[in-house]
Design a protein around this motif. Sequence first.
Motif, PDB file in Angstrom:
ATOM      1  N   SER A   1     161.674  -4.198  36.147  1.00 34.09           N
ATOM      2  CA  SER A   1     162.875  -3.945  35.341  1.00 34.09           C
ATOM      3  C   SER A   1     164.073  -4.576  36.038  1.00 34.09           C
ATOM      4  O   SER A   1     164.455  -4.153  37.126  1.00 34.09           O
ATOM      5  CB  SER A   1     163.091  -2.439  35.164  1.00 34.09           C
ATOM      6  OG  SER A   1     164.280  -2.186  34.469  1.00 34.09           O
TER       7      SER A   1
ATOM      8  N   TYR B   1     167.192  -2.293  36.951  1.00 30.44           N
ATOM      9  CA  TYR B   1     167.097  -1.193  37.915  1.00 30.44           C
ATOM     10  C   TYR B   1     167.337  -1.720  39.331  1.00 30.44           C
ATOM     11  O   TYR B   1     166.738  -2.700  39.757  1.00 30.44           O
ATOM     12  CB  TYR B   1     165.728  -0.517  37.841  1.00 30.44           C
ATOM     13  CG  TYR B   1     165.564   0.585  38.853  1.00 30.44           C
ATOM     14  CD1 TYR B   1     166.168   1.824  38.665  1.00 30.44           C
ATOM     15  CD2 TYR B   1     164.810   0.384  40.012  1.00 30.44           C
ATOM     16  CE1 TYR B   1     166.032   2.833  39.593  1.00 30.44           C
ATOM     17  CE2 TYR B   1     164.654   1.397  40.943  1.00 30.44           C
ATOM     18  CZ  TYR B   1     165.277   2.622  40.729  1.00 30.44           C
ATOM     19  OH  TYR B   1     165.125   3.616  41.660  1.00 30.44           O
TER      20      TYR B   1
ATOM     21  N   ARG C   1     158.572   8.465  46.065  1.00 30.32           N
ATOM     22  CA  ARG C   1     159.746   8.117  45.261  1.00 30.32           C
ATOM     23  C   ARG C   1     160.207   6.691  45.557  1.00 30.32           C
ATOM     24  O   ARG C   1     160.586   5.948  44.642  1.00 30.32           O
ATOM     25  CB  ARG C   1     160.881   9.108  45.527  1.00 30.32           C
ATOM     26  CG  ARG C   1     160.661  10.466  44.886  1.00 30.32           C
ATOM     27  CD  ARG C   1     161.943  11.275  44.841  1.00 30.32           C
ATOM     28  NE  ARG C   1     162.470  11.508  46.175  1.00 30.32           N
ATOM     29  CZ  ARG C   1     162.070  12.483  46.988  1.00 30.32           C
ATOM     30  NH1 ARG C   1     161.101  13.303  46.598  1.00 30.32           N
ATOM     31  NH2 ARG C   1     162.591  12.638  48.184  1.00 30.32           N
TER      32      ARG C   1
ATOM     33  N   LYS D   1     158.982  12.562  38.050  1.00 30.97           N
ATOM     34  CA  LYS D   1     159.836  11.871  37.084  1.00 30.97           C
ATOM     35  C   LYS D   1     159.870  10.368  37.376  1.00 30.97           C
ATOM     36  O   LYS D   1     159.797   9.544  36.459  1.00 30.97           O
ATOM     37  CB  LYS D   1     161.256  12.456  37.134  1.00 30.97           C
ATOM     38  CG  LYS D   1     162.183  11.882  36.072  1.00 30.97           C
ATOM     39  CD  LYS D   1     163.475  12.680  35.976  1.00 30.97           C
ATOM     40  CE  LYS D   1     164.303  12.514  37.235  1.00 30.97           C
ATOM     41  NZ  LYS D   1     165.648  13.152  37.085  1.00 30.97           N
ATOM     42  N   GLY D   2     159.946  10.009  38.664  1.00 36.00           N
ATOM     43  CA  GLY D   2     159.954   8.591  39.026  1.00 36.00           C
ATOM     44  C   GLY D   2     158.647   7.902  38.700  1.00 36.00           C
ATOM     45  O   GLY D   2     158.623   6.772  38.189  1.00 36.00           O
TER      46      GLY D   2
ATOM     47  N   LEU E   1     159.497  -0.053  40.042  1.00 36.85           N
ATOM     48  CA  LEU E   1     160.373  -0.149  38.875  1.00 36.85           C
ATOM     49  C   LEU E   1     161.321  -1.338  39.001  1.00 36.85           C
ATOM     50  O   LEU E   1     161.622  -2.027  38.008  1.00 36.85           O
ATOM     51  CB  LEU E   1     161.156   1.156  38.724  1.00 36.85           C
ATOM     52  CG  LEU E   1     161.994   1.303  37.452  1.00 36.85           C
ATOM     53  CD1 LEU E   1     161.121   1.187  36.202  1.00 36.85           C
ATOM     54  CD2 LEU E   1     162.745   2.639  37.458  1.00 36.85           C
TER      55      LEU E   1
ATOM     56  N   SER F   1     155.478   4.656  32.242  1.00 36.07           N
ATOM     57  CA  SER F   1     155.886   4.376  30.864  1.00 36.07           C
ATOM     58  C   SER F   1     156.352   2.933  30.718  1.00 36.07           C
ATOM     59  O   SER F   1     156.059   2.255  29.717  1.00 36.07           O
ATOM     60  CB  SER F   1     157.010   5.330  30.445  1.00 36.07           C
ATOM     61  OG  SER F   1     156.580   6.666  30.528  1.00 36.07           O
ATOM     62  N   LYS F   2     157.067   2.460  31.722  1.00 28.93           N
ATOM     63  CA  LYS F   2     157.566   1.086  31.684  1.00 28.93           C
ATOM     64  C   LYS F   2     156.419   0.086  31.704  1.00 28.93           C
ATOM     65  O   LYS F   2     156.431  -0.925  30.990  1.00 28.93           O
ATOM     66  CB  LYS F   2     158.491   0.853  32.872  1.00 28.93           C
ATOM     67  CG  LYS F   2     159.337  -0.413  32.782  1.00 28.93           C
ATOM     68  CD  LYS F   2     160.468  -0.241  31.805  1.00 28.93           C
ATOM     69  CE  LYS F   2     161.399  -1.436  31.818  1.00 28.93           C
ATOM     70  NZ  LYS F   2     162.479  -1.316  30.823  1.00 28.93           N
TER      71      LYS F   2
ATOM     72  N   TYR G   1     156.461   8.841  36.400  1.00 30.47           N
ATOM     73  CA  TYR G   1     156.333   8.780  34.941  1.00 30.47           C
ATOM     74  C   TYR G   1     157.165   7.632  34.369  1.00 30.47           C
ATOM     75  O   TYR G   1     156.745   6.929  33.443  1.00 30.47           O
ATOM     76  CB  TYR G   1     156.773  10.105  34.324  1.00 30.47           C
ATOM     77  CG  TYR G   1     156.707  10.124  32.813  1.00 30.47           C
ATOM     78  CD1 TYR G   1     155.493  10.291  32.163  1.00 30.47           C
ATOM     79  CD2 TYR G   1     157.872   9.971  32.058  1.00 30.47           C
ATOM     80  CE1 TYR G   1     155.428  10.302  30.776  1.00 30.47           C
ATOM     81  CE2 TYR G   1     157.819   9.983  30.673  1.00 30.47           C
ATOM     82  CZ  TYR G   1     156.587  10.146  30.038  1.00 30.47           C
ATOM     83  OH  TYR G   1     156.523  10.145  28.661  1.00 30.47           O
ATOM     84  N   THR G   2     158.357   7.417  34.928  1.00 29.42           N
ATOM     85  CA  THR G   2     159.224   6.332  34.454  1.00 29.42           C
ATOM     86  C   THR G   2     158.557   4.974  34.644  1.00 29.42           C
ATOM     87  O   THR G   2     158.550   4.130  33.739  1.00 29.42           O
ATOM     88  CB  THR G   2     160.570   6.370  35.193  1.00 29.42           C
ATOM     89  OG1 THR G   2     161.204   7.627  34.966  1.00 29.42           O
ATOM     90  CG2 THR G   2     161.484   5.250  34.720  1.00 29.42           C
ATOM     91  N   VAL G   3     157.982   4.760  35.833  1.00 23.39           N
ATOM     92  CA  VAL G   3     157.302   3.486  36.109  1.00 23.39           C
ATOM     93  C   VAL G   3     156.076   3.336  35.215  1.00 23.39           C
ATOM     94  O   VAL G   3     155.810   2.257  34.651  1.00 23.39           O
ATOM     95  CB  VAL G   3     156.899   3.402  37.594  1.00 23.39           C
ATOM     96  CG1 VAL G   3     156.137   2.098  37.866  1.00 23.39           C
ATOM     97  CG2 VAL G   3     158.117   3.497  38.488  1.00 23.39           C
TER      98      VAL G   3
END
Length: 555
Positions: free
Chosen positions: A323, A326, A312, A253-254, A319, A260-261, A256-258
């Motif tokens: 961002s 964050y 992670r 999940k971590g 991230l 996508s960003k 994928y978040t980075v």
Amino acid sequence: ELRRGKRLRCTTCHAQIVQGTHLTVTETDCFICHFYGKSEGEALENCLSCAVGACTSCHSEPKWDINIAGYAFNHRRYIEKGVSCGECHLNVIQGDGQVPPKRCVECHDEPEILQTKYSSEFIHKNHVTDYKLECYRCHSEIIHHKGEIPTLAHFDSNCGKCHIEEVHLGPREMYKGIGGIGVPPSPSKMYIANLDCTACHSGLERGEKALYTVSYDQSALEARCVGCHGEGYASMLRNWQVLVAKAEFETNKGIYTVQSKLYGLDREKVGSSTLKRAQQLLNEARRNYSFVLLGKAAHNIEYALKLLNVSRNKAGEALAMISKDYVPSNSDLQLSCVNLCHSEIDKQLLPFGKVSFPHDKHASENGMDCEACHSDRRDHGRTYFKNCSDCHHGESLGRVECEDCHATTSNLFYGRGGTGVEGIPGLKAGIVGCADCHWATEQGKRSKLENFRASCIRCHEEGYGKILDGWLAAEEQLVSHTASKLERVRRVMESKQRKGKKIYVSYKNIFEEAERNFNLVEEGKAVHNMDYSEILMANAGEKLDEVLKLLSEEK
């Protein structure tokens, strides 16, 4: 008695009668006789003269812990579970003891002797029985020693016979504890113990199709865990799988978040160096995550979870760089004794001294670390009594009731727990509490006789100190008198059993009742209830006399 049809003489073993130490035994001769012409496995299993055909016929296991790669290893625990010596002690025999053809030429140059085939019996009679030659004068040397215990698994000893280097490379590197990023090399504890793939996977998927499938039998693997580690370890593998699945989900999940960003980022507003660094961190996070998926975390659970922690954190760092909203946080999964191995310990009551110890109240409810009471893993599992008083005595007195740990003393004080006698509460039962006499425990100190005597005098008068001394003397006499009778009856029963005579269950029951009453007084301390203690000991003495009489009446 003939060995292989050959007559042995004193000098067969005690060969050094001139040189060196007189009549010493040359180990080489032992090995030539016992291991001649056998492969290592055959030699150890079919050792001549061995009563049980095992290493322990000659070698007793060390009674102390051995340090292996920094960890305490106890031989007895594994011998009792049927683990063979050859699992760890590899290549303990070198050579087969054969006689090289050229060896005869060293002594003989007669053509007719060298061209004639003599029987083994004739050669041994002529050389050993008649002329007393040492075995190693003809036979090549056989070396037998424990050698250095390898601390890395030998893949080429089994798996390498069928599998090329590239097969199962991920699991192999995971097992070795190499190949990840951000975590120092950390071989699995089983890898350090020299266990190769077959230790867990033997008897599972076999044949050519095993090269093209990752299927396995879960129950068979769990049975392997139990086979080495004992009952209670069947669920360990499943607990690891649940633990890793959660960690992999959070890591993915971590990542994928980075990812996508980064895809939706306006690259003109972010510096190239920042993007490059964020991409590098993301790649490293992916690398560890993919490596754990490929290598299967169960092959090295600690190393795998540490790699996921690093993934992670790297994803979080990336991230935070791209961002502004964050704020990175450390979300490391703690690798504790509970989540790695002892996942169900909080559901169990385990014997500890005279009590049943609840782990849930200490670890779960009070958040105590395992090492508050236990040694670390390098001296695995030792329990320290010294820490109990830190919580249960001193200022913390009252968090648990005294009788929770001192049940026997409480039973004697309140006149209960005896067998075949009516209960009689102590004179002070219900009037004074434990801390009235054991006041030193409130200060975290050990109770001493002087403290008890002072407590008697403080509440009563000077003469009560002597009353306590009288009780203590009476207690010692009560216990010693019954203890000698108890031991006498036990010796008589054991003597009859050694002679093959049957001891009736009814006799044993009477003896056990007497022993229970005796233990109640001895462990509970008679001074807590002298009247009840005297009755209990009298009852125990009568039961022991009854058993002695029954045993003496038998023919």
